[in-house]
Design a protein around this motif. Structure first.
Motif, PDB file in Angstrom:
ATOM      1  N   ASN A 105       0.868  -1.267   0.164  1.00 19.42           N
ATOM      2  CA  ASN A 105       0.018  -0.115  -0.029  1.00 19.42           C
ATOM      3  C   ASN A 105       0.936   1.217   0.059  1.00 19.42           C
ATOM      4  O   ASN A 105       0.557   2.263   0.558  1.00 19.42           O
ATOM      5  CB  ASN A 105      -0.874   0.133   1.116  1.00 19.42           C
ATOM      6  N   TRP A 106       1.809   1.407  -0.833  1.00 20.04           N
ATOM      7  CA  TRP A 106       2.762   2.462  -0.734  1.00 20.04           C
ATOM      8  C   TRP A 106       2.176   3.503  -1.437  1.00 20.04           C
ATOM      9  O   TRP A 106       2.272   4.797  -0.846  1.00 20.04           O
ATOM     10  CB  TRP A 106       4.104   1.869  -1.472  1.00 20.04           C
ATOM     11  N   TYR A 107       1.320   3.316  -2.470  1.00 13.66           N
ATOM     12  CA  TYR A 107       0.545   4.454  -3.142  1.00 13.66           C
ATOM     13  C   TYR A 107      -0.383   4.820  -2.178  1.00 13.66           C
ATOM     14  O   TYR A 107      -1.426   4.112  -2.067  1.00 13.66           O
ATOM     15  CB  TYR A 107       0.302   4.089  -4.743  1.00 13.66           C
ATOM     16  N   PRO A 108      -0.512   6.060  -1.819  1.00 17.26           N
ATOM     17  CA  PRO A 108      -1.656   6.649  -1.081  1.00 17.26           C
ATOM     18  C   PRO A 108      -2.985   7.128  -1.915  1.00 17.26           C
ATOM     19  O   PRO A 108      -4.125   7.423  -1.290  1.00 17.26           O
ATOM     20  CB  PRO A 108      -1.174   7.837  -0.216  1.00 17.26           C
ATOM     21  N   GLY A 109      -2.976   6.809  -3.250  1.00 17.60           N
ATOM     22  CA  GLY A 109      -4.000   7.342  -3.871  1.00 17.60           C
ATOM     23  C   GLY A 109      -5.105   6.165  -4.258  1.00 17.60           C
ATOM     24  O   GLY A 109      -6.024   6.382  -4.901  1.00 17.60           O
ATOM     25  N   PHE A 110      -4.780   4.997  -3.648  1.00 16.24           N
ATOM     26  CA  PHE A 110      -5.978   3.937  -3.641  1.00 16.24           C
ATOM     27  C   PHE A 110      -6.987   4.481  -2.896  1.00 16.24           C
ATOM     28  O   PHE A 110      -7.222   5.098  -1.759  1.00 16.24           O
ATOM     29  CB  PHE A 110      -5.571   2.770  -3.022  1.00 16.24           C
ATOM     30  N   LEU A 111      -8.379   4.650  -3.685  1.00 14.72           N
ATOM     31  CA  LEU A 111      -9.631   5.162  -2.918  1.00 14.72           C
ATOM     32  C   LEU A 111     -10.103   4.468  -1.860  1.00 14.72           C
ATOM     33  O   LEU A 111     -10.665   4.903  -0.857  1.00 14.72           O
ATOM     34  CB  LEU A 111     -10.559   5.268  -4.017  1.00 14.72           C
ATOM     35  N   ASP A 112      -9.659   3.204  -1.699  1.00 18.13           N
ATOM     36  CA  ASP A 112      -9.929   2.468  -0.538  1.00 18.13           C
ATOM     37  C   ASP A 112      -8.857   2.342   0.600  1.00 18.13           C
ATOM     38  O   ASP A 112      -8.642   1.430   1.336  1.00 18.13           O
ATOM     39  CB  ASP A 112     -10.120   1.016  -0.866  1.00 18.13           C
ATOM     40  N   TYR A 113      -7.813   3.494   0.336  1.00 18.19           N
ATOM     41  CA  TYR A 113      -6.723   3.415   1.449  1.00 18.19           C
ATOM     42  C   TYR A 113      -6.345   4.949   1.755  1.00 18.19           C
ATOM     43  O   TYR A 113      -5.870   4.953   2.933  1.00 18.19           O
ATOM     44  CB  TYR A 113      -5.432   2.627   0.723  1.00 18.19           C
ATOM     45  N   THR A 114      -6.610   5.723   0.884  1.00 14.83           N
ATOM     46  CA  THR A 114      -6.347   7.142   1.174  1.00 14.83           C
ATOM     47  C   THR A 114      -6.833   7.615   2.672  1.00 14.83           C
ATOM     48  O   THR A 114      -6.147   8.385   3.422  1.00 14.83           O
ATOM     49  CB  THR A 114      -6.829   8.133   0.271  1.00 14.83           C
ATOM     50  N   HIS A 115      -8.033   7.025   3.123  1.00 16.04           N
ATOM     51  CA  HIS A 115      -8.749   7.476   4.249  1.00 16.04           C
ATOM     52  C   HIS A 115      -7.833   7.178   5.629  1.00 16.04           C
ATOM     53  O   HIS A 115      -7.965   7.644   6.632  1.00 16.04           O
ATOM     54  CB  HIS A 115     -10.081   6.786   4.309  1.00 16.04           C
ATOM     55  N   ILE A 116      -6.615   6.206   5.384  1.00 18.68           N
ATOM     56  CA  ILE A 116      -5.910   6.039   6.434  1.00 18.68           C
ATOM     57  C   ILE A 116      -5.270   7.032   6.950  1.00 18.68           C
ATOM     58  O   ILE A 116      -4.989   7.306   8.205  1.00 18.68           O
ATOM     59  CB  ILE A 116      -5.079   4.627   6.153  1.00 18.68           C
ATOM     60  N   PHE A 117      -4.727   8.279   6.003  1.00 17.75           N
ATOM     61  CA  PHE A 117      -4.225   9.417   6.468  1.00 17.75           C
ATOM     62  C   PHE A 117      -5.280  10.387   7.178  1.00 17.75           C
ATOM     63  O   PHE A 117      -4.788  11.371   7.648  1.00 17.75           O
ATOM     64  CB  PHE A 117      -3.360   9.796   5.353  1.00 17.75           C
ATOM     65  N   ARG A 118      -6.233  10.025   7.156  1.00 20.02           N
ATOM     66  CA  ARG A 118      -7.479  10.808   7.852  1.00 20.02           C
ATOM     67  C   ARG A 118      -7.745   9.780   9.113  1.00 20.02           C
ATOM     68  O   ARG A 118      -8.790  10.002   9.534  1.00 20.02           O
ATOM     69  CB  ARG A 118      -8.609  11.109   7.101  1.00 20.02           C
ATOM     70  N   ASN A 119      -7.111   8.847   9.451  1.00 19.11           N
ATOM     71  CA  ASN A 119      -7.218   8.172  10.785  1.00 19.11           C
ATOM     72  C   ASN A 119      -8.445   7.324  10.775  1.00 19.11           C
ATOM     73  O   ASN A 119      -8.987   6.888  11.635  1.00 19.11           O
ATOM     74  CB  ASN A 119      -7.419   9.025  11.920  1.00 19.11           C
ATOM     75  N   SER A 120      -8.633   6.781   9.384  1.00 19.28           N
ATOM     76  CA  SER A 120      -9.775   5.900   9.335  1.00 19.28           C
ATOM     77  C   SER A 120      -9.115   4.652   8.775  1.00 19.28           C
ATOM     78  O   SER A 120      -8.430   4.553   7.848  1.00 19.28           O
ATOM     79  CB  SER A 120     -10.873   6.180   8.154  1.00 19.28           C
ATOM     80  N   ILE A 121      -9.508   3.291   9.316  1.00 20.69           N
ATOM     81  CA  ILE A 121      -8.549   2.067   9.400  1.00 20.69           C
ATOM     82  C   ILE A 121      -9.132   1.560   7.617  1.00 20.69           C
ATOM     83  O   ILE A 121     -10.392   1.050   7.973  1.00 20.69           O
ATOM     84  CB  ILE A 121      -9.075   1.054  10.227  1.00 20.69           C
ATOM     85  N   SER A 122      -8.327   1.719   6.873  1.00 23.82           N
ATOM     86  CA  SER A 122      -8.856   1.679   5.389  1.00 23.82           C
ATOM     87  C   SER A 122      -8.172   0.585   4.791  1.00 23.82           C
ATOM     88  O   SER A 122      -6.673   0.578   4.800  1.00 23.82           O
ATOM     89  CB  SER A 122      -8.575   2.947   4.547  1.00 23.82           C
ATOM     90  N   PHE A 123      -8.762  -0.320   4.144  1.00 22.49           N
ATOM     91  CA  PHE A 123      -8.041  -1.484   3.299  1.00 22.49           C
ATOM     92  C   PHE A 123      -8.935  -2.071   2.544  1.00 22.49           C
ATOM     93  O   PHE A 123     -10.114  -1.797   2.353  1.00 22.49           O
ATOM     94  CB  PHE A 123      -7.735  -2.484   4.556  1.00 22.49           C
ATOM     95  N   PHE A 124      -8.314  -3.016   1.620  1.00 23.77           N
ATOM     96  CA  PHE A 124      -9.164  -4.020   0.860  1.00 23.77           C
ATOM     97  C   PHE A 124      -8.707  -5.421   0.804  1.00 23.77           C
ATOM     98  O   PHE A 124      -7.741  -5.582   1.557  1.00 23.77           O
ATOM     99  CB  PHE A 124      -9.102  -3.247  -0.665  1.00 23.77           C
TER     100      PHE A 124
END
Ligand SMILES: [Zn+2]
Length: 894
Positions: A307-326
C-alpha cells in the motif's frame, strides 16, 4: 439465461476431471428471517451468487428500496450522481434506536475524529456513548463482480435476521454505511455485457470498454486527487460520516489462495498514525480466522499487495485516521464457474503445505460465484464483528490519532506548508488548494503579509497549518517520497512496487510550495483566516483595448483559447517577446474578435490575468481550432480515458478514432493532430486476438492503419505518442530513434513510476512554450531516446547529464538515462511526430506537463520557432488586428 451450450461446457469440465461438483462453501451464519422482509429471490428472481446470474445496479437499487420499505433497520441516503448520471443511493443499516439517533452518533464521531477541544476523559466518555460507523461496499472494480452481489445478500441478512446474537450485537454497536457498489455505472455495463454473452462461445470474453467512463480500472487510483465524480462522492461521504473502518472488496487473490487479506507487504508509509496500521493487521488476521471458523479455507496474508501509493480510493482515508483497506477474493470470470485441480497450482503449492500466512491451504475443486460471494460476506461480517466488539477502543483510538497528529506538528516540522500566490501557473496552485480542501484539510489565508522561513509572503498566501487532525495526508502528498530499497539478497533485484513509488503533488502540478521549518509565531498565526469555502483566484482584465493577451504559462489559458474559438474569436501566438500580465514572454496568446464582456467572463472563469491592448503585437502566428483525434482501442486503454477526460475538460473536443476510422485513410483531411495514448506497441497494433471476443472487437490499428497514419503525417499531420506508444511510432514508421532502455533488465534499470527532472532544450521553442526550464515528469516503465543517424527534428527535453534526475520515488541506475532524450520532435514528410517518453497527463495529476501535448496539438499550424533553420516555411507572420475577420482562417502552408 439458460443455454444448452453452457450446460454442455460445464458438463464437459466435470467429466474431464471426473469429479463431481461439491456444494459451494456454505456460510455457517444462517438466518431466521423476519416475515415481511423481502428475500433477494422474491424481488430479483435469483439469489445473487447463483451460477450464470448477476444483478445489475438498477435492480440492486430496486431491491434495496423494497428492503428499506419493509424494515426500520435500514434507511437509504443519496450520495450524489455518477459520471453517467445515475442517482447513487447507499444504505445505512443499524438498530432502529441507532437510526433514530443518527445525527447524535454522527456528531460524536465527528468530535472524536477531530479531537480538538476534547480532554482524554471527555473523549473516553464519548467513545463509550458512540457507535462505530463502518464503511463496507460492493467493490470498485466492476469486472470483479462478486462484491456487488455480496452487498445485496449482506443487507438482507442484517435486516432480516432475528434472534441471532452476532447480528444483534452488530446492529446495536455499529452503524453500517453499505455502498451496494462503488461504481454503479460499471456494474450496469458489465452485467449488460455478460448477459449478451452468457451461453455463447464468448461467455467470459473481456469488456471492450472502460467500465468507468474515463478511467476504468484506475477508479481506485483517484483517492486523493478525486478527479472523478464517484471518487468525490466517496470522499465527501467519508469526511461527513467519519467511519472508523473503511473496507472495500476486490477480486484477484494470488492463485491458488482464495482471498488475500492484510497485513499488506512492505513497504508502508511512515506518515499514517501507528494505531491505524496495528488495527489494519489485527482486523486482517481476524477476517482470516473468521473464514476458517466458518468453513472457508484458503485465506492468505502478506502476499503481493503493498500500500505504498496513497491514492487508492480504499486506502487514502488511513491518512485521515480511518482504518482503510481492501481484500482480494478469488475470481474466475463473471458468474461462470470453474473447476481447478492441484495440477494447475504452482509447483511449490501442490503439496498443500501450511504456511505462516496461509495456514489453511485451498485444496482445489469448483470455484463458483457463490463461493466468492460467501467469502466476501464472511469477511464483511468479520469486520462488523470486530467493530462491534471493539467499538469503544476503536473510537477512542481514532481520537488519539487526531490528538497525536495535532501535538506532533506543534513540536516538529513541517509546522506548516506555504503556497504563495506568486506562481508560474496560479490557477494550478489554486487547484492544489482545492484538492486539499476536498480531502478535508483546513487551509488558511494570510490577511496581511505573512512571515515564515525568514521571508515575507504577500497577503493572500495560502497556509496549511499542520497541527490539524488529518495532517499526515498533507505530508504524504507534499514531501518527496523515498522508496526503500528492499532486496531479498544483496545481489537480487529490488522488490518491485505494486504501483508507483513517487507522486509528490506540488511537483506533479508544477506548483511551488514551501515547508515551514520553525514554529509559526503566534501573531503570524493570528493574522490568518480559515478558508471556509474554496474560492478560485479572481481573474480579471487589465488595460483597455480589443486585443487580449494571455500568458502561455497557465494551463487554463488553453481552456480560454478553446472558449474563445467557441465564441467566434481568433487566436494567435506571439513569436517574439510580448508583455503579458505575467511578464514578457515568447508564445503569448493573442485573442481578438471576442467582446470585452465575454472576455472578462473567460478571465474570471479560468482565474486568468488578461492584458487588454489596443494594437496587436506584430509577430504572431494565427492558429485555428485544432481538429484533434484520439485513438480508442477496443482493448480498453485507461490512458485513453484519462486523456479524453483532460481534453474534454480543456474543451479541445477530441474526436474518438476507432480502428476503422484510422484504417479508412484520408486522415489529414479531417485532422490536424492525432494522439496515441500510452500502450504497448503490440496492443496498439493487434488489439484483442481473434477468438477472444466477438469479431467486431478484435484487431488493432493493424497494417492498413499504420499506412493511414504514415500518410497523415507525411501530408502535414501531427502524431503525438504518449510513453510506450512512442515505440509503436518508432517501429511502425521506421523513425531513426533508439530506445536506450530496450531489452534492459530490471536489475540494470528500474523505474516504475517516479518523478524525474528533465531539462528543456530551448524554452522559446514553440513545442515547449509555457514550460519551465526543468519540468518534472512522471516516468512509468517508459522509454528514453537517442536520435540515430538520419534523424531530423528536435530534442525538446532531456534527462540531466551530470546528475540523477530523480526528484521523488525510486530510480535504479539513473546513469542509463542521464543525458538521454525524454521528449523528441521528429520531422516526417511535411508533418511531425512527438515522442513523449513519459506520462504527460498521468491519472489527471501531472498538470505540470500537460503543455507538452497541448502545444504539440497546435504544431500542425505553422508555429514559428525563432532561429529554427530547418523550418523557415513555418514562420508565418500575419498581424492580427482587433476584429480582423478572416485573419486566422487561412490554413498555413506546411
Ligand atoms: Zn480490484
Amino acid at each position: 439465461m439458460g443455454s444448452k451450450l453452457r450446460i454442455a461446457l460445464a458438463f464437459a469440465v466435470v467429466t474431464f476431471f471426473g469429479t463431481a461438483s461439491r456444494a459451494p462453501a456454505q456460510v455457517a451464519f444462517t438466518t431466521n428471517p423476519a416475515p415481511g422482509v423481502p428475500t433477494p429471490e422474491s424481488v430479483l428472481g435469483h439469489r445473487p451468487g447463483d451460477d450464470f446470474y448477476l444483478v445489475n445496479y438498477d435492480e440492486s437499487r430496486d431491491y434495496f428500496r423494497k428492503l428499506a420499505a419493509s424494515s426500520n433497520r435500514i434507511k437509504l441516503i443519496s450520495v450524489g450522481k455518477t459520471t453517467r448520471g445515475l442517482d447513487w443511493e447507499i444504505a445505512i443499516i443499524s438498530s432502529p434506536e441507532n437510526l433514530a439517533n443518527l445525527d447524535k452518533y454522527k456528531e460524536i464521531s465527528r468530535q472524536l475524529a477531530d479531537g480538538r477541544g476534547l480532554t482524554d476523559d471527555a473523549a473516553r466518555a464519548l467513545a463509550r456513548e458512540g457507535r462505530a460507523i463502518v464503511h463496507l461496499d460492493g467493490g470498485l472494480h466492476s469486472t470483479e463482480v462478486a462484491g456487488a452481489q455480496q452487498s445485496v445478500n449482506l443487507a438482507y441478512k442484517l435486516v432480516s435476521s432475528q434472534g441471532d446474537p452476532e447480528v444483534d450485537a452488530i446492529l446495536n454497536n455499529v452503524i453500517l454505511m453499505l455502498w451496494p457498489t462503488l461504481n454503479p455505472d460499471g456494474q450496469n455495463e458489465i452485467v449488460g455485457w455478460y448477459r449478451q454473452n452468457v451461453g455463447t462461445p464468448f461467455e467470459v470474453s473481456p469488456l471492450p470498454d472502460l467500465y468507468q467512463e474515463y478511467v476504468g480500472h484506475d477508479n481506485n487510483r483517484d483517492g486523493y486527487m478525486n478527479n472523478m465524480l464517484e471518487s468525490r462522492d466517496v470522499t465527501r461521504a467519508e469526511i461527513e460520516w467519519d467511519p472508523v473502518i473503511f473496507y472495500c472488496h476486490h477480486q484477484t487473490a494470488p492463485f491458488p489462495t482464495r482471498i488475500f487479506i492484510p497485513p499488506f507487504v512492505e513497504p508502508i508509509s511512515s506518515n499514517m498514525h501507528p494505531l491505524m496500521g496495528r488495527w489494519l493487521n489485527l482486523i486482517g488476521t481476524d477476517i482470516a480466522a473468521y473464514l476458517d471458523e466458518h468453513g472457508m479455507p484458503g485465506a492468505v496474508n502478506r502476499v503481493g499487495f503493498d500500500n505504498w501509493y496513497p491514492g487508492f480510493l480504499d486506502y487514502t482515508h488511513i491518512f485521515r485516521n480511518s482504518i482503510s483497506f481492501f481484500t482480494e477474493t478469488a475470481l474466475y470470470r463473471y458468474a461462470t464457474p470453474r473447476f481447478y485441480t492441484t495440477d494447475e497450482f504452482p509447483r511449490e503449492q501442490r503439496a498443500l503445505r501450511s504456511e505462516v500466512f496461509y495456514t489453511s491451504p485451498w485444496k482445489g475443486g469448483w470455484w463458483r460465484l457463490r463461493d466468492a460471494v460467501n467469502y466476501m460476506e464472511g469477511a464483511s461480517m468479520a469486520v462488523l464483528d470486530v467493530a462491534s466488539k471493539f467499538r469503544e477502543q476503536l473510537l477512542f483510538n481514532r481520537y488519539q490519532a487526531a490528538r497525536d497528529n495535532v501535538l506532533r506538528f506543534q513540536q516538529e516540522p513541517p509546522f506548516a506548508y506555504i503556497i504563495p500566490r506568486q506562481q508560474r501557473d496560479l490557477p494550478e496552485a489554486a487547484a492544489l488548494v482545492e484538492k486539499l480542501m476536498i480531502n478535508g484539510i483546513e487551509v488558511h489565508e494570510a490577511a496581511k503579509p505573512f512571515h515564515a522561513n525568514g521571508r515575507e509572503y504577500a497577503p493572500g498566501t495560502w497556509v496549511v497549518l499542520m497541527d490539524q487532525p488529518f495532517s499526515p495526508l498533507v505530508k504524504e502528498l507534499f514531501e518527496a517520497q523515498e522508496y526503500p530499497e528492499l532486496r531479498e539478497t544483496p545481489t537480487s533485484a529490488p522488490k518491485r512496487p505494486y504501483d508507483v513509488t513517487g507522486w509528490t503533488l506540488p511537483m506533479q502540478m508544477g506548483v511551488q510550495v514551501a515547508p515551514v521549518l520553525q514554529p509559526v509565531a503566534a501573531n503570524e498565526r493570528a493574522s490568518l483566516t480559515k478558508t471556509g469555502q474554496f474560492t478560485p483566484p479572481a481573474g480579471a482584465i487589465e488595460g483597455t483595448g480589443a486585443v487580449f493577451v494571455l500568458s502561455h504559462k497557465p494551463n487554463a489559458s488553453f481552456k480560454a483559447i478553446n472558449q474563445a474559438f467557441a465564441a467566434g474569436g481568433h487566436v494567435a501566438f506571439a513569436s517574439t517577446e510580448v508583455e503579458t500580465a505575467e511578464g514578457a514572454e515568447i508564445g503569448a496568446i493573442v485573442v481578438t474578435g471576442v467582446d470585452g464582456g465575454r472576455m472578462e467572463k473567460l478571465a474570471r472563469e479560468n482565474s486568468l490575468a488578461v492584458r487588454a491592448v489596443a494594437v496587436a503585437p506584430k509577430d504572431v502566428v494565427a492558429v485555428k481550432k485544432p481538429r484533434l483525434g484520439l485513438y480508442r482501442a477496443w482493448s480498453p486503454l485507461i490512458d485513453e480515458g484519462w486523456t479524453r477526460w483532460i481534453l474534454e475538460n480543456y474543451e479541445f473536443a477530441p474526436v474518438t478514432l476507432r480502428n476503422g476510422d484510422i484504417q479508412a485513410g484520408n486522415l489529414r483531411d479531417r485532422f490536424d493532430a492525432i494522439i496515441l495514448p500510452d500502450a504497448r506497441p503490440e496492443t496498439l497494433r493487434d488489439g484483442f486476438g481473434p477468438g477472444t471476443i466477438r469479431g467486431e472487437f478484435t484487431g488493432g490499428i493493424g497494417a492498413p492503419g499504420v499506412t493511414s497514419l504514415r500518410e497523415f503525417v507525411q501530408a502535414g499531420g501531427i502524431l503525438i505518442t504518449f510513453n510506450n506508444a512512442s515505440l509503436f511510432a518508432i517501429d511502425e514508421l521506421g523513425l531513426p530513434v533508439k530506445n536506450v532502455l530496450a531489452g534492459v533488465k530490471d536489475e540494470d534499470f528500474f523505474c516504475s513510476g517516479a518523478l524525474l527532472r528533465v531539462e528543456v532544450q530551448d524554452v522559446n521553442d514553440s513545442a515547449v512554450w509555457g514550460l519551465p526550464h526543468d519540468p518534472i515528469v512522471m516516468f512509468e516503465r517508459g522509454p528514453a531516446f537517442e536520435p540515430k543517424e538520419g534523424f531530423r527534428g528536435r530534442v525538446l527535453a532531456s534527462y540531466p547529464k551530470e546528475q540523477s534526475p530523480l526528484m521523488s520515488g525510486y530510480l535504479l541506475h539513473p546513469e542509463k538515462i542521464q543525458g538521454k532524450a525524454a521528449a523528441l520532435e521528429v520531422q516526417y514528410g511535411k508533418g511531425r511526430i512527438y515522442l513523449l517518453g513519459f506520462r504527460p497527463q498521468w491519472r489527471g495529476q501531472s498538470h505540470g506537463t500537460y503543455k507538452f501535448f497541448f502545444n504539440a496539438i497546435y504544431e500542425s499550424q505553422g508555429l514559428s520557432r525563432p532561429g529554427a533553420a530547418q523550418a523557415p516555411a513555418m514562420k508565418s507572420v500575419e498581424p492580427v488586428g482587433p476584429r480582423t475577420e478572416g485573419a486566422t482562417s487561412k490554413p498555413p502552408s506546411p
